[in-house]
Design an enzyme around this catalytic site. Structure first.
Site, PDB file in Angstrom:
ATOM      1  N   HIS A 242       0.816  -1.220   0.000  1.00 16.86           N
ATOM      2  CA  HIS A 242       0.000   0.000   0.000  1.00 16.86           C
ATOM      3  C   HIS A 242       0.856   1.280   0.000  1.00 16.86           C
ATOM      4  CE1 HIS A 242      -3.667  -2.209   0.418  1.00 16.86           C
ATOM      5  NE2 HIS A 242      -3.363  -2.701   1.600  1.00 16.86           N
TER       6      HIS A 242
ATOM      7  N   ASP B 278      -2.523 -10.496  -2.571  1.00 16.47           N
ATOM      8  CA  ASP B 278      -3.114 -10.056  -1.301  1.00 16.47           C
ATOM      9  C   ASP B 278      -4.590  -9.729  -1.544  1.00 16.47           C
ATOM     10  OD1 ASP B 278      -1.993  -8.707   1.523  1.00 16.47           O
ATOM     11  OD2 ASP B 278      -3.785  -7.712   0.746  1.00 16.47           O
TER      12      ASP B 278
ATOM     13  N   HIS C  70      -6.210  -7.277  -0.609  1.00 15.33           N
ATOM     14  CA  HIS C  70      -6.370  -5.841  -0.873  1.00 15.33           C
ATOM     15  C   HIS C  70      -5.620  -5.450  -2.143  1.00 15.33           C
ATOM     16  CE1 HIS C  70      -6.708  -6.323   3.586  1.00 15.33           C
ATOM     17  NE2 HIS C  70      -7.761  -5.552   3.384  1.00 15.33           N
TER      18      HIS C  70
ATOM     19  N   ASP D 198      -4.395 -12.807   3.278  1.00 14.76           N
ATOM     20  CA  ASP D 198      -5.627 -12.369   3.942  1.00 14.76           C
ATOM     21  C   ASP D 198      -6.879 -12.694   3.122  1.00 14.76           C
ATOM     22  OD1 ASP D 198      -4.572 -10.526   2.169  1.00 14.76           O
ATOM     23  OD2 ASP D 198      -4.600  -8.840   3.575  1.00 14.76           O
TER      24      ASP D 198
END
Ligand SMILES: [Zn+2]
Length: 343
Positions: free
Chosen positions: A124, A161, A163, A248
């Site tokens: 991120h 991931d 996200h 995740d």
């Protein structure tokens, strides 16, 4: 056969802003405990070195680096999700360095492939902004080192991931030498990763996003790999494959809403092993991102390590859902003009 290299350092456990925070030291501690209790044959452990300032500044602004450095020795909050403790800056620099070292060892032929077991995570972090538990973008820093110093002309960064890897996408948005592919839950944090985000100018077509609805399965991920990621990656012909390996999306994860099993991570890793063997002498480096179920995380990491050593292979199950196929079609439609291989 060269071994699979595993890089980590106990100092990475000292990034410890808050006991309640999901991105806590116990994540890495549990992975290391499992790999110690049930070691995987054909691996070699090495300690990392810190990333140099030059390596970091190839991706990040001096302003970001200076602002993180000023927080050394303190507890502080960068945003609601992103906290630091006194050792966080040095841990982040070491995590980036571990990733660079993994890429150096693989590019220079001393390791067959590698897994950088690091935290804080990185995907991120944008050039000028730390966010989403991430301080420095480990994968982007390593990709840039591979490009500038290690002779890689084209680098594939694949982000599985749950996200979207907004930071990595931002780093390479206008470039065609780094292909960024992300599969993620969508819509979801951080809000980016729509199918029409495909890059711009020289990088048009080189950001490849497939956002899937919550509840997506192992088979859904298989369809995205087989029908979108792998054909584009083959046409791109990478010299190195880097993976933002977050776990995740695991069905036990308390944050992500996917239903993946450990077998899906093994299957994604197998697909990328095969790709890298066809394209670039097997040069494949996994880098830990998210994953907040200690059991789901540690068992899935170990499954990937087994795949990296050649001890295990896995296939995706058949039968993607209509919702996943609809999402895949939106990505196909956005990317077809750039990649004739999509038909
Ligand atoms: Zn994540």
């Amino acid at each position: 056969m060269n071994p699979t290299l595993l890089l980590t350092d106990p100092f990475l456990l000292r990034h410890a802003p808050d006991d309640e925070h999901p991105e806590r030291p116990a994540r890495l501690a549990r992975i290391l405990e499992l790999l110690e209790q049930e070691p995987v044959a054909g691996t070699r452990w090495e300690p990392p070195r810190p990333a140099t300032e030059e390596e970091i500044l190839a991706v990040h602004t001096p302003r970001l680096l200076e602002s993180l450095r000023r927080l050394r020795g303190q507890h502080a909050e960068i945003d609601g999700d992103t906290l630091v403790s006194p050792d966080s800056y040095d841990a982040a620099v070491l995590a980036a360095g571990a990733t660079v070292r993994a890429v150096e060892e693989v590019m220079e032929g001393r390791a067959r492939n590698a897994f950088a077991l690091v935290r804080p995570p990185g995907h991120h972090a944008e050039p000028d902004r730390a966010m989403g538990f991430c301080l420095l973008n480990n994968v982007a820093i390593a990709a840039e080192v591979a490009r500038r110093r290690l002779g890689a002309e084209r680098v594939l960064v694949l982000d599985w991931d749950v996200h979207h890897g907004n930071g990595t996408q931002a780093c390479f948005w206008g470039r065609r030498d780094v292909l960024f592919q992300s599969i993620h839950q969508y819509p979801y944090y951080p809000g980016t990763g729509a199918p029409y985000e495909t890059g711009e100018s020289a990088g048009a077509g080189y950001s490849v996003n497939c956002g899937l609805p919550a509840g997506s399965t192992d088979a859904d991920h298989g369809a995205v790999f087989q029908q979108l990621f792998l054909p584009i990656a083959e046409a791109f012909r990478p010299d190195l494959v880097l993976v933002s390996a977050g776990f995740d999306g695991h069905r036990q994860d308390p944050i992500g809403g996917m239903t993946l099993t450990e077998e899906a991570y093994a299957a994604m890793c197998t697909a990328l092993m095969d790709l890298s063997e066809r394209m670039c002498g097997g040069r494949l480096v996994l880098v830990l991102e998210g994953g907040y179920s200690l059991e789901g995380l540690s068992s899935s990491v170990r499954a990937c390590v087994e795949v990296l050593t050649g001890a295990r292979r896995a296939d995706f199950p058949e039968g993607p859902s209509p919702q996943a196929l609809a999402a895949l079609k939106r990505s196909h439609d956005a990317l077809r003009i750039f990649w004739p291989v999509l038909g």
